[in-house]
Design a protein around this motif. Structure first.
Motif, PDB file in Angstrom:
ATOM      1  N   VAL A   4       0.850  -1.186   0.000  1.00 28.90           N
ATOM      2  CA  VAL A   4       0.000   0.000   0.000  1.00 28.90           C
ATOM      3  C   VAL A   4       0.887   1.238   0.000  1.00 28.90           C
ATOM      4  O   VAL A   4       2.039   1.188   0.414  1.00 28.90           O
ATOM      5  N   LEU A   5       0.310   2.317  -0.474  1.00 30.12           N
ATOM      6  CA  LEU A   5       0.924   3.636  -0.351  1.00 30.12           C
ATOM      7  C   LEU A   5       0.217   4.356   0.775  1.00 30.12           C
ATOM      8  O   LEU A   5      -0.983   4.156   0.975  1.00 30.12           O
ATOM      9  N   VAL A   6       0.935   5.175   1.500  1.00 29.99           N
ATOM     10  CA  VAL A   6       0.327   5.988   2.554  1.00 29.99           C
ATOM     11  C   VAL A   6       0.495   7.437   2.145  1.00 29.99           C
ATOM     12  O   VAL A   6       1.609   7.889   1.873  1.00 29.99           O
ATOM     13  N   GLU A   7      -0.633   8.137   2.092  1.00 27.41           N
ATOM     14  CA  GLU A   7      -0.608   9.550   1.728  1.00 27.41           C
ATOM     15  C   GLU A   7      -1.268  10.352   2.840  1.00 27.41           C
ATOM     16  O   GLU A   7      -2.358  10.008   3.294  1.00 27.41           O
ATOM     17  N   PHE A   8      -0.597  11.409   3.258  1.00 28.85           N
ATOM     18  CA  PHE A   8      -1.137  12.281   4.300  1.00 28.85           C
ATOM     19  C   PHE A   8      -1.906  13.409   3.621  1.00 28.85           C
ATOM     20  O   PHE A   8      -1.395  14.041   2.695  1.00 28.85           O
ATOM     21  N   VAL A   9      -3.129  13.626   4.088  1.00 28.23           N
ATOM     22  CA  VAL A   9      -3.991  14.647   3.483  1.00 28.23           C
ATOM     23  C   VAL A   9      -4.486  15.596   4.565  1.00 28.23           C
ATOM     24  O   VAL A   9      -4.603  15.226   5.732  1.00 28.23           O
ATOM     25  N   ASN A  10      -4.772  16.820   4.170  1.00 26.87           N
ATOM     26  CA  ASN A  10      -5.205  17.802   5.157  1.00 26.87           C
ATOM     27  C   ASN A  10      -6.630  18.298   4.918  1.00 26.87           C
ATOM     28  O   ASN A  10      -6.993  19.363   5.386  1.00 26.87           O
ATOM     29  N   ALA A  29     -12.419   2.313  -2.613  1.00 26.20           N
ATOM     30  CA  ALA A  29     -12.634   0.971  -3.175  1.00 26.20           C
ATOM     31  C   ALA A  29     -11.656   0.729  -4.324  1.00 26.20           C
ATOM     32  O   ALA A  29     -11.418   1.616  -5.151  1.00 26.20           O
ATOM     33  N   ASN A  30     -11.092  -0.454  -4.348  1.00 29.73           N
ATOM     34  CA  ASN A  30     -10.164  -0.887  -5.402  1.00 29.73           C
ATOM     35  C   ASN A  30      -8.929   0.002  -5.512  1.00 29.73           C
ATOM     36  O   ASN A  30      -8.377   0.177  -6.589  1.00 29.73           O
ATOM     37  N   ASP A  31      -8.498   0.568  -4.400  1.00 28.65           N
ATOM     38  CA  ASP A  31      -7.327   1.433  -4.379  1.00 28.65           C
ATOM     39  C   ASP A  31      -6.398   0.916  -3.280  1.00 28.65           C
ATOM     40  O   ASP A  31      -6.849   0.448  -2.245  1.00 28.65           O
ATOM     41  N   TYR A  32      -5.112   0.994  -3.522  1.00 30.22           N
ATOM     42  CA  TYR A  32      -4.132   0.541  -2.540  1.00 30.22           C
ATOM     43  C   TYR A  32      -3.406   1.718  -1.898  1.00 30.22           C
ATOM     44  O   TYR A  32      -2.238   1.620  -1.549  1.00 30.22           O
ATOM     45  N   THR A  33      -4.133   2.805  -1.727  1.00 29.85           N
ATOM     46  CA  THR A  33      -3.599   3.975  -1.038  1.00 29.85           C
ATOM     47  C   THR A  33      -4.410   4.210   0.222  1.00 29.85           C
ATOM     48  O   THR A  33      -5.639   4.205   0.179  1.00 29.85           O
ATOM     49  N   LEU A  64      -3.340  -0.384  10.362  1.00 31.61           N
ATOM     50  CA  LEU A  64      -3.883  -1.741  10.454  1.00 31.61           C
ATOM     51  C   LEU A  64      -5.361  -1.741  10.085  1.00 31.61           C
ATOM     52  O   LEU A  64      -5.820  -2.575   9.296  1.00 31.61           O
ATOM     53  N   HIS A  65      -6.100  -0.815  10.631  1.00 33.96           N
ATOM     54  CA  HIS A  65      -7.532  -0.720  10.350  1.00 33.96           C
ATOM     55  C   HIS A  65      -7.776  -0.596   8.844  1.00 33.96           C
ATOM     56  O   HIS A  65      -8.560  -1.350   8.264  1.00 33.96           O
ATOM     57  N   GLU A  66      -7.076   0.319   8.209  1.00 37.63           N
ATOM     58  CA  GLU A  66      -7.282   0.535   6.779  1.00 37.63           C
ATOM     59  C   GLU A  66      -6.730  -0.622   5.945  1.00 37.63           C
ATOM     60  O   GLU A  66      -7.303  -0.988   4.928  1.00 37.63           O
ATOM     61  N   TYR A  67      -5.645  -1.219   6.400  1.00 37.38           N
ATOM     62  CA  TYR A  67      -5.079  -2.374   5.689  1.00 37.38           C
ATOM     63  C   TYR A  67      -6.080  -3.529   5.671  1.00 37.38           C
ATOM     64  O   TYR A  67      -6.203  -4.251   4.681  1.00 37.38           O
ATOM     65  N   LEU A  68      -6.806  -3.705   6.764  1.00 35.09           N
ATOM     66  CA  LEU A  68      -7.820  -4.759   6.805  1.00 35.09           C
ATOM     67  C   LEU A  68      -8.911  -4.510   5.759  1.00 35.09           C
ATOM     68  O   LEU A  68      -9.421  -5.449   5.145  1.00 35.09           O
ATOM     69  N   HIS A  69      -9.249  -3.251   5.539  1.00 33.53           N
ATOM     70  CA  HIS A  69     -10.187  -2.927   4.455  1.00 33.53           C
ATOM     71  C   HIS A  69      -9.568  -3.249   3.099  1.00 33.53           C
ATOM     72  O   HIS A  69     -10.224  -3.820   2.231  1.00 33.53           O
ATOM     73  N   VAL A  70      -8.296  -2.907   2.910  1.00 30.90           N
ATOM     74  CA  VAL A  70      -7.611  -3.148   1.637  1.00 30.90           C
ATOM     75  C   VAL A  70      -7.603  -4.636   1.294  1.00 30.90           C
ATOM     76  O   VAL A  70      -7.797  -5.004   0.140  1.00 30.90           O
TER      77      VAL A  70
END
Length: 140
Positions: free
Chosen positions: A30-36, A48-52, A78-84
């Motif tokens: 996965v990629l991790v992107e910080f957004v504001n 959905a269907n995204d690995y970010t 971890l929470h978001e990875y489980l969705h991925v």
């Protein structure tokens, strides 16, 4: 926005390995992107269907300033990875998150407190009743 690669890389690699062991299959990168642009109550999300994984920059910085950057990233990613990996049900993801965080960090850790704050109250109740009686008290 500055790069946060080192800490996020460490956490995502750990999560990938732990999930591979737990689920018995290969886990995607996965990629991790910080957004504001996220409101304070949204800590992170995936599309959905995204690995970010999009992480709320303000909440992340708050955790970093308070000294629990690693624990915060671990729980949130971890929470978001489980969705991925395909678990869509929010309650199930929060339950698994709580269980994995408890096993890794223990119940007195900052990470567990973060995961506990995100958990469904029904699962907290079942978890507590299991600890007291050895099996979940499903009578409500």
């Amino acid at each position: 926005m500055p790069s946060f690669g080192i800490m996020t890389d460490i956490v995502t690699e750990e999560l990938k390995e732990e999930l591979r062991k737990k689920l018995g299959r290969e886990i995607p990168n996965v990629l991790v992107e910080f957004v504001n642009y996220l409101p304070p109550q949204v800590l992170a999300y995936v599309r959905a269907n995204d690995y970010t994984i999009y992480v709320n920059y303000e909440q992340y910085m708050r955790a970093k300033r308070m000294g629990y950057e690693y624990e915060y990233l671990y729980v949130i990613l971890l929470h978001e990875y489980l969705h991925v990996v395909g678990i869509a049900d929010e309650r199930e993801v929060r339950r698994i998150d709580l269980e994995m965080v408890r096993d890794k960090f223990g119940e007195n850790s900052t990470a567990y407190k973060i995961a506990l704050n995100l958990a469904d109250p029904r699962d907290i109740y079942l978890n507590e009743s299991q600890r007291l009686g050895g099996k979940p008290n499903t009578f409500m």
